[in-house]
Design a protein around this motif. Sequence first.
Motif, PDB file in Angstrom:
ATOM      1  N   ARG A   1     -10.839 -16.680   7.790  1.00  0.00           N
ATOM      2  CA  ARG A   1     -10.143 -16.327   7.718  1.00  0.00           C
ATOM      3  C   ARG A   1      -9.856 -15.829   6.432  1.00  0.00           C
ATOM      4  O   ARG A   1     -10.427 -15.898   5.313  1.00  0.00           O
ATOM      5  CB  ARG A   1      -8.786 -16.783   8.618  1.00  0.00           C
ATOM      6  N   VAL A   2      -8.414 -14.263   6.206  1.00  0.00           N
ATOM      7  CA  VAL A   2      -8.624 -13.367   5.130  1.00  0.00           C
ATOM      8  C   VAL A   2      -6.870 -14.099   4.906  1.00  0.00           C
ATOM      9  O   VAL A   2      -6.612 -13.650   6.083  1.00  0.00           O
ATOM     10  CB  VAL A   2      -9.372 -12.762   4.836  1.00  0.00           C
ATOM     11  N   ARG A   3      -6.889 -14.256   3.708  1.00  0.00           N
ATOM     12  CA  ARG A   3      -5.200 -14.714   3.644  1.00  0.00           C
ATOM     13  C   ARG A   3      -4.802 -13.543   3.157  1.00  0.00           C
ATOM     14  O   ARG A   3      -5.575 -13.193   1.965  1.00  0.00           O
ATOM     15  CB  ARG A   3      -4.631 -15.467   2.940  1.00  0.00           C
ATOM     16  N   VAL A   4      -3.926 -12.659   3.390  1.00  0.00           N
ATOM     17  CA  VAL A   4      -3.678 -11.303   2.357  1.00  0.00           C
ATOM     18  C   VAL A   4      -2.749 -11.170   1.424  1.00  0.00           C
ATOM     19  O   VAL A   4      -1.388 -12.156   1.288  1.00  0.00           O
ATOM     20  CB  VAL A   4      -2.626 -10.250   3.567  1.00  0.00           C
ATOM     21  N   ASP A   5      -2.876 -10.753   0.725  1.00  0.00           N
ATOM     22  CA  ASP A   5      -2.659 -11.215  -1.033  1.00  0.00           C
ATOM     23  C   ASP A   5      -1.214 -10.136  -1.664  1.00  0.00           C
ATOM     24  O   ASP A   5      -2.310  -8.875  -1.534  1.00  0.00           O
ATOM     25  CB  ASP A   5      -3.500 -11.739  -2.277  1.00  0.00           C
ATOM     26  N   LYS A   6      -0.555 -10.087  -1.701  1.00  0.00           N
ATOM     27  CA  LYS A   6       0.316  -9.337  -2.327  1.00  0.00           C
ATOM     28  C   LYS A   6      -0.195  -8.142  -3.386  1.00  0.00           C
ATOM     29  O   LYS A   6       0.027  -7.618  -3.287  1.00  0.00           O
ATOM     30  CB  LYS A   6       1.705  -9.654  -2.970  1.00  0.00           C
ATOM     31  N   ASP A   7      -0.926  -8.726  -4.215  1.00  0.00           N
ATOM     32  CA  ASP A   7      -1.422  -8.410  -5.515  1.00  0.00           C
ATOM     33  C   ASP A   7      -2.721  -7.849  -5.396  1.00  0.00           C
ATOM     34  O   ASP A   7      -3.005  -6.374  -5.455  1.00  0.00           O
ATOM     35  CB  ASP A   7      -1.757  -9.190  -6.777  1.00  0.00           C
ATOM     36  N   ASP A   8      -3.066  -7.960  -4.211  1.00  0.00           N
ATOM     37  CA  ASP A   8      -4.864  -7.047  -3.932  1.00  0.00           C
ATOM     38  C   ASP A   8      -3.804  -5.667  -2.702  1.00  0.00           C
ATOM     39  O   ASP A   8      -4.963  -4.901  -2.778  1.00  0.00           O
ATOM     40  CB  ASP A   8      -5.172  -8.204  -2.705  1.00  0.00           C
ATOM     41  N   ILE A   9      -3.176  -6.531  -2.182  1.00  0.00           N
ATOM     42  CA  ILE A   9      -1.652  -5.243  -1.177  1.00  0.00           C
ATOM     43  C   ILE A   9      -1.847  -4.161  -2.981  1.00  0.00           C
ATOM     44  O   ILE A   9      -2.465  -2.663  -1.997  1.00  0.00           O
ATOM     45  CB  ILE A   9      -0.361  -5.865  -0.742  1.00  0.00           C
ATOM     46  N   ILE A  10      -1.190  -4.478  -3.552  1.00  0.00           N
ATOM     47  CA  ILE A  10      -1.037  -3.294  -4.476  1.00  0.00           C
ATOM     48  C   ILE A  10      -2.111  -2.985  -5.459  1.00  0.00           C
ATOM     49  O   ILE A  10      -2.261  -1.597  -5.442  1.00  0.00           O
ATOM     50  CB  ILE A  10       0.287  -3.792  -5.815  1.00  0.00           C
ATOM     51  N   ALA A  11      -3.322  -3.244  -5.531  1.00  0.00           N
ATOM     52  CA  ALA A  11      -3.964  -2.898  -6.124  1.00  0.00           C
ATOM     53  C   ALA A  11      -4.930  -1.991  -5.486  1.00  0.00           C
ATOM     54  O   ALA A  11      -5.645  -1.228  -5.768  1.00  0.00           O
ATOM     55  CB  ALA A  11      -5.187  -4.372  -6.460  1.00  0.00           C
ATOM     56  N   PHE A  12      -4.786  -2.465  -4.063  1.00  0.00           N
ATOM     57  CA  PHE A  12      -6.194  -1.430  -3.014  1.00  0.00           C
ATOM     58  C   PHE A  12      -5.033   0.092  -2.933  1.00  0.00           C
ATOM     59  O   PHE A  12      -5.750   0.891  -3.310  1.00  0.00           O
ATOM     60  CB  PHE A  12      -6.500  -2.471  -1.899  1.00  0.00           C
ATOM     61  N   ALA A  13      -3.559  -0.506  -2.924  1.00  0.00           N
ATOM     62  CA  ALA A  13      -3.173   1.133  -2.451  1.00  0.00           C
ATOM     63  C   ALA A  13      -3.183   2.108  -4.036  1.00  0.00           C
ATOM     64  O   ALA A  13      -3.265   3.171  -4.028  1.00  0.00           O
ATOM     65  CB  ALA A  13      -1.377   0.620  -2.814  1.00  0.00           C
ATOM     66  N   ARG A  14      -3.322   1.057  -5.512  1.00  0.00           N
ATOM     67  CA  ARG A  14      -2.691   2.647  -6.900  1.00  0.00           C
ATOM     68  C   ARG A  14      -4.253   2.497  -6.596  1.00  0.00           C
ATOM     69  O   ARG A  14      -4.514   3.662  -7.184  1.00  0.00           O
ATOM     70  CB  ARG A  14      -3.279   0.865  -8.293  1.00  0.00           C
ATOM     71  N   LYS A  15      -5.503   2.186  -5.904  1.00  0.00           N
ATOM     72  CA  LYS A  15      -6.918   2.899  -6.001  1.00  0.00           C
ATOM     73  C   LYS A  15      -6.211   3.801  -4.757  1.00  0.00           C
ATOM     74  O   LYS A  15      -7.799   4.797  -5.795  1.00  0.00           O
ATOM     75  CB  LYS A  15      -7.757   1.169  -6.257  1.00  0.00           C
ATOM     76  N   PHE A  16      -6.106   3.414  -3.465  1.00  0.00           N
ATOM     77  CA  PHE A  16      -7.106   4.523  -2.572  1.00  0.00           C
ATOM     78  C   PHE A  16      -5.948   5.292  -2.373  1.00  0.00           C
ATOM     79  O   PHE A  16      -6.211   6.024  -1.097  1.00  0.00           O
ATOM     80  CB  PHE A  16      -7.680   3.444  -1.958  1.00  0.00           C
ATOM     81  N   ASP A  17      -4.731   4.220  -2.214  1.00  0.00           N
ATOM     82  CA  ASP A  17      -3.656   4.779  -1.323  1.00  0.00           C
ATOM     83  C   ASP A  17      -2.000   4.966  -1.335  1.00  0.00           C
ATOM     84  O   ASP A  17      -1.894   3.697  -1.066  1.00  0.00           O
ATOM     85  CB  ASP A  17      -3.511   3.955  -0.078  1.00  0.00           C
ATOM     86  N   PRO A  18      -2.119   5.334  -2.841  1.00  0.00           N
ATOM     87  CA  PRO A  18      -0.260   5.345  -3.419  1.00  0.00           C
ATOM     88  C   PRO A  18       1.178   5.569  -2.425  1.00  0.00           C
ATOM     89  O   PRO A  18       1.036   6.693  -3.343  1.00  0.00           O
ATOM     90  CB  PRO A  18      -0.799   5.899  -4.961  1.00  0.00           C
ATOM     91  N   GLN A  19       1.035   5.186  -2.083  1.00  0.00           N
ATOM     92  CA  GLN A  19       1.942   5.253  -1.430  1.00  0.00           C
ATOM     93  C   GLN A  19       3.281   4.209  -1.515  1.00  0.00           C
ATOM     94  O   GLN A  19       2.679   2.734  -1.759  1.00  0.00           O
ATOM     95  CB  GLN A  19       2.502   5.675   0.211  1.00  0.00           C
ATOM     96  N   PRO A  20       5.175   4.511  -1.529  1.00  0.00           N
ATOM     97  CA  PRO A  20       5.723   3.155  -2.088  1.00  0.00           C
ATOM     98  C   PRO A  20       5.353   2.570  -1.562  1.00  0.00           C
ATOM     99  O   PRO A  20       5.348   1.440  -1.711  1.00  0.00           O
ATOM    100  CB  PRO A  20       7.106   4.465  -2.021  1.00  0.00           C
ATOM    101  N   PHE A  21       5.571   2.619   0.204  1.00  0.00           N
ATOM    102  CA  PHE A  21       5.878   1.353   0.635  1.00  0.00           C
ATOM    103  C   PHE A  21       4.595   0.301   0.460  1.00  0.00           C
ATOM    104  O   PHE A  21       4.765  -0.428   1.150  1.00  0.00           O
ATOM    105  CB  PHE A  21       6.101   1.576   2.053  1.00  0.00           C
ATOM    106  N   HIS A  22       3.426   0.680  -0.183  1.00  0.00           N
ATOM    107  CA  HIS A  22       1.866   0.084  -0.645  1.00  0.00           C
ATOM    108  C   HIS A  22       2.190  -0.561  -1.805  1.00  0.00           C
ATOM    109  O   HIS A  22       1.395  -1.179  -2.173  1.00  0.00           O
ATOM    110  CB  HIS A  22       1.217   0.963  -0.417  1.00  0.00           C
ATOM    111  N   LEU A  23       2.536  -0.260  -2.265  1.00  0.00           N
ATOM    112  CA  LEU A  23       3.249  -0.301  -3.912  1.00  0.00           C
ATOM    113  C   LEU A  23       3.754  -0.986  -4.566  1.00  0.00           C
ATOM    114  O   LEU A  23       4.035  -1.659  -5.301  1.00  0.00           O
ATOM    115  CB  LEU A  23       3.100   0.847  -4.833  1.00  0.00           C
TER     116      LEU A  23
END
Lengths: 154, 154
Positions: free
Chosen positions: B20-42
């Motif tokens: 299982r993987v637990r979804v971490d808020k900081d990981d969501i934001i870090a991934f978005a900064r690098k690859f998918d910089p949209q407001p609802f991911h950042l």
Amino acid sequence: MSDRYFEDFAVGQVFKPSGRVRVDKDDIIAFARKFDPQPFHLDEEAARRSIFGRLVASGWHTAAMTMSLVARSEYRPAGGTIGLGFEKLRWPIPVFPGDELRVESEVLEMRPSVSRPDRGLMKMRTRTINQNGDAVQEMIANAMVPRRPHSENS
Amino acid sequence: MSDRYFEDFAVGQVFKPSGRVRVDKDDIIAFARKFDPQPFHLDEEAARRSIFGRLVASGWHTAAMTMSLVARSEYRPAGGTIGLGFEKLRWPIPVFPGDELRVESEVLEMRPSVSRPDRGLMKMRTRTINQNGDAVQEMIANAMVPRRPHSENS
């Protein structure tokens, strides 16, 4: 550039964003460590003994780099792109360190959303192309795009 | 566990890896900064004003996390999984910080490769399921898997 609404797109429209991304070996390995720890994404020696013969990027890394190019492109609907999913996603040839990728998108179909009158649905084909002009990824995606709000004053 | 070959798989086979993987808020934001910089991911504030109402993971992040679960699963062919692409990839509901994801895969079709006699082709359905039992991603993927080498001695 101002935000685009559903009404600003048209079937057949082609977007060729000017952005490019250079694929870095360390980035390939870092992405693979976190998400796709297979020998041919992690280690040059192991990759040489694999079916690819050399280090290659995870397809998911290619997909993510593609998203980063799309997000910076002129295809940027108001409020962002809400991806609903894909009908097809192919990786015809591998991505190697040093490759330089760009994207090209074309609007294939458009229709208003039935369940959400403030949204439209668009089908897009997005190709990710390397420095030799070869497609390393091709996808057909369905996205939800906001419709232009009605002005109360007009 | 030893490596699996094409011959070790069967249509209808279901894999329920324990990972299982637990979804971490900081990981969501870090991934978005690098690859998918949209407001609802950042950004949580901006996400509150978006169609999602709160911060959500990029679909590509969900896809990458899914790959990380698959890579650690008992579905691990010899030499690694060579993804050829997808017929379908859907994100029916969003992934939020704190979600706990697991995957379930089923073999839908199998056939030997015509062009590469040492390989087989498998069509798999992989669902990514959150802590409530809801699928946050569903994909139907085509993969190339090595066939068991012929022994010279047998």
